[in-house]
Design a protein around this motif. Structure first.
Motif, short mmCIF file in Angstrom:
data_model
loop_
_atom_site.label_atom_id
_atom_site.label_comp_id
_atom_site.label_asym_id
_atom_site.label_seq_id
_atom_site.Cartn_x
_atom_site.Cartn_y
_atom_site.Cartn_z
N ALA A 18 0.85 -1.20 0.00
CA ALA A 18 0.00 0.00 0.00
C ALA A 18 0.89 1.25 0.00
N PRO A 19 0.44 2.30 -0.65
CA PRO A 19 1.25 3.52 -0.70
C PRO A 19 1.48 4.11 0.69
N SER A 20 2.65 4.72 0.85
CA SER A 20 2.98 5.40 2.10
C SER A 20 3.89 6.58 1.77
N ALA A 21 4.05 7.47 2.74
CA ALA A 21 4.92 8.63 2.55
C ALA A 21 6.32 8.17 2.16
N HIS A 22 6.87 8.80 1.15
CA HIS A 22 8.21 8.47 0.65
C HIS A 22 8.33 7.01 0.23
N GLY A 47 11.38 10.42 10.51
CA GLY A 47 12.17 11.51 11.08
C GLY A 47 11.84 12.86 10.49
N ALA A 48 12.85 13.55 9.96
CA ALA A 48 12.67 14.89 9.43
C ALA A 48 11.72 14.91 8.23
N GLN A 55 1.94 11.84 8.04
CA GLN A 55 1.97 11.00 6.84
C GLN A 55 2.06 9.52 7.19
N THR A 56 2.76 9.21 8.27
CA THR A 56 2.85 7.82 8.72
C THR A 56 1.49 7.30 9.15
#
Length: 68
Positions: A18-22, A47-48, A55-56
């Motif tokens: 599934a899509p996730s941040a970065h 982290g940064a 987003q997580t």
């Protein structure tokens, strides 16, 4: 139980994409009896790149919806 475990393994194998941040897919999944434990270990946090973890959390929602 083996049948359930086999099916859950297949479902998790697909849903983990599934899509996730970065595109990090930072979640860790553990099968516990007839249930799944889903977490984001601190060493996999963005982290940064996601200081508030917003987003997580959204990614975890997308992942959970994919499991369903």
């Amino acid at each position: 139980m083996d049948y359930l475990k086999h099916n859950l393994n297949d479902i998790v194998r697909i849903a983990r994409l599934a899509p996730s941040a970065h595109n990090a897919q930072p979640w860790a999944i553990e099968l516990q009896g007839e249930s799944l434990s889903i977490a984001v270990p601190p060493e996999r946090a963005l982290g940064a790149g996601d200081p508030t973890c917003r987003q997580t959390i959204i990614g975890l929602g997308i992942f959970t919806e994919s499991l369903i």
